[in-house]
Design a protein around this motif. Structure first.
Motif, PDB file in Angstrom:
ATOM      1  N   ASP A  88      -9.318 -12.518   1.195  1.00  0.00           N
ATOM      2  CA  ASP A  88      -9.634 -13.661   0.339  1.00  0.00           C
ATOM      3  C   ASP A  88      -8.664 -14.817   0.532  1.00  0.00           C
ATOM      4  OD1 ASP A  88     -11.720 -12.241  -0.723  1.00  0.00           O
ATOM      5  OD2 ASP A  88     -10.603 -11.561  -2.470  1.00  0.00           O
ATOM      6  N   THR A 100      -5.998  -4.867  -0.677  1.00  0.00           N
ATOM      7  CA  THR A 100      -6.771  -5.117   0.547  1.00  0.00           C
ATOM      8  C   THR A 100      -7.725  -6.293   0.368  1.00  0.00           C
ATOM      9  OG1 THR A 100      -8.352  -3.386  -0.067  1.00  0.00           O
ATOM     10  CG2 THR A 100      -6.580  -2.770   1.441  1.00  0.00           C
ATOM     11  N   SER A 101      -8.237  -6.484  -0.821  1.00  0.00           N
ATOM     12  CA  SER A 101      -9.114  -7.631  -1.063  1.00  0.00           C
ATOM     13  C   SER A 101      -8.370  -8.941  -0.877  1.00  0.00           C
ATOM     14  CB  SER A 101      -9.699  -7.586  -2.467  1.00  0.00           C
ATOM     15  OG  SER A 101     -10.575  -6.505  -2.598  1.00  0.00           O
ATOM     16  N   ALA A 113      -6.583   3.714  -6.661  1.00  0.00           N
ATOM     17  CA  ALA A 113      -7.667   3.156  -5.844  1.00  0.00           C
ATOM     18  C   ALA A 113      -7.930   1.700  -6.211  1.00  0.00           C
ATOM     19  CB  ALA A 113      -8.941   3.986  -6.009  1.00  0.00           C
ATOM     20  N   ALA A 114      -7.873   1.392  -7.492  1.00  0.00           N
ATOM     21  CA  ALA A 114      -8.069   0.008  -7.927  1.00  0.00           C
ATOM     22  C   ALA A 114      -6.972  -0.895  -7.368  1.00  0.00           C
ATOM     23  CB  ALA A 114      -8.111  -0.075  -9.450  1.00  0.00           C
ATOM     24  N   GLU A 115      -5.749  -0.391  -7.347  1.00  0.00           N
ATOM     25  CA  GLU A 115      -4.638  -1.172  -6.795  1.00  0.00           C
ATOM     26  C   GLU A 115      -4.804  -1.355  -5.284  1.00  0.00           C
ATOM     27  OE1 GLU A 115      -1.035  -3.364  -6.803  1.00  0.00           O
ATOM     28  OE2 GLU A 115      -2.601  -2.956  -8.251  1.00  0.00           O
ATOM     29  N   ARG A 116      -5.244  -0.304  -4.593  1.00  0.00           N
ATOM     30  CA  ARG A 116      -5.506  -0.424  -3.141  1.00  0.00           C
ATOM     31  C   ARG A 116      -6.568  -1.493  -2.896  1.00  0.00           C
ATOM     32  NH1 ARG A 116      -3.864   3.326   0.543  1.00  0.00           N
ATOM     33  NH2 ARG A 116      -5.636   2.855   1.879  1.00  0.00           N
ATOM     34  N   THR A 117      -7.607  -1.479  -3.696  1.00  0.00           N
ATOM     35  CA  THR A 117      -8.680  -2.459  -3.547  1.00  0.00           C
ATOM     36  C   THR A 117      -8.155  -3.867  -3.789  1.00  0.00           C
ATOM     37  OG1 THR A 117     -10.357  -0.853  -4.166  1.00  0.00           O
ATOM     38  CG2 THR A 117     -10.933  -3.178  -4.430  1.00  0.00           C
ATOM     39  N   ARG A 118      -7.320  -4.027  -4.817  1.00  0.00           N
ATOM     40  CA  ARG A 118      -6.759  -5.338  -5.114  1.00  0.00           C
ATOM     41  C   ARG A 118      -5.923  -5.850  -3.939  1.00  0.00           C
ATOM     42  NH1 ARG A 118      -2.429  -7.760  -6.185  1.00  0.00           N
ATOM     43  NH2 ARG A 118      -1.119  -5.914  -6.239  1.00  0.00           N
ATOM     44  N   HIS A 155      -2.881   7.133  -2.045  1.00  0.00           N
ATOM     45  CA  HIS A 155      -4.046   7.883  -1.562  1.00  0.00           C
ATOM     46  C   HIS A 155      -4.663   8.734  -2.663  1.00  0.00           C
ATOM     47  CE1 HIS A 155      -3.113   6.664   2.504  1.00  0.00           C
ATOM     48  NE2 HIS A 155      -1.871   7.072   2.321  1.00  0.00           N
ATOM     49  N   LEU A 195       0.833  -1.212   0.000  1.00  0.00           N
ATOM     50  CA  LEU A 195       0.000   0.000   0.000  1.00  0.00           C
ATOM     51  C   LEU A 195       0.863   1.256   0.000  1.00  0.00           C
ATOM     52  CD1 LEU A 195      -2.805  -1.083   2.482  1.00  0.00           C
ATOM     53  CD2 LEU A 195      -3.060  -0.674   0.022  1.00  0.00           C
ATOM     54  N   GLU A 213      -7.831   6.970  -9.866  1.00  0.00           N
ATOM     55  CA  GLU A 213      -8.690   5.787 -10.026  1.00  0.00           C
ATOM     56  C   GLU A 213      -7.851   4.519 -10.121  1.00  0.00           C
ATOM     57  OE1 GLU A 213     -10.972   6.839 -13.484  1.00  0.00           O
ATOM     58  OE2 GLU A 213     -12.629   7.611 -12.273  1.00  0.00           O
TER      59      GLU A 213
END
Length: 101
Positions: free
Chosen positions: A96, A91-92, A84-89, A48, A27, A81
């Protein structure tokens, strides 16, 4: 609880801690970049979405300042954007994991 069971619990906890440490490092390392449609503007952002670098083409003399401003903002938005997509990847992936109980 047996010593073997306790060792297994400690190993799982250590593995989870390593996953969190790796995710935190990932992150902090996020950088995303976008280039405007005309190629005159390039923006880099951190994880961020905050701009960390801005490059402008030398061929901006004929560009209206308002158009340039819109291009910078739109390009920064696209880079944010991507961040943010990389952060989501990242943290997901934490939630998982197959070892999650």
């Amino acid at each position: 609880m047996s010593a073997h069971e306790m060792d297994a619990v400690v190993e799982r906890a250590a593995a989870q801690l390593n996953l969190f440490d790796d995710a935190l490092a990932a992150l902090h390392a996020i950088r995303a970049e976008a280039v405007s449609d005309d190629g005159r503007v390039r923006v880099e952002v951190d994880g961020h979405g905050s701009p960390t670098a801005l490059w402008l083409s030398e061929s901006l003399h004929d560009l209206d300042p308002r158009v340039l401003a819109r291009s910078v903002v739109a390009t920064a938005h696209r880079a944010a954007e991507e961040a943010a997509a990389e952060r989501t990847r990242i943290t997901s992936a934490l939630f998982d994991t197959p070892d999650r109980h």
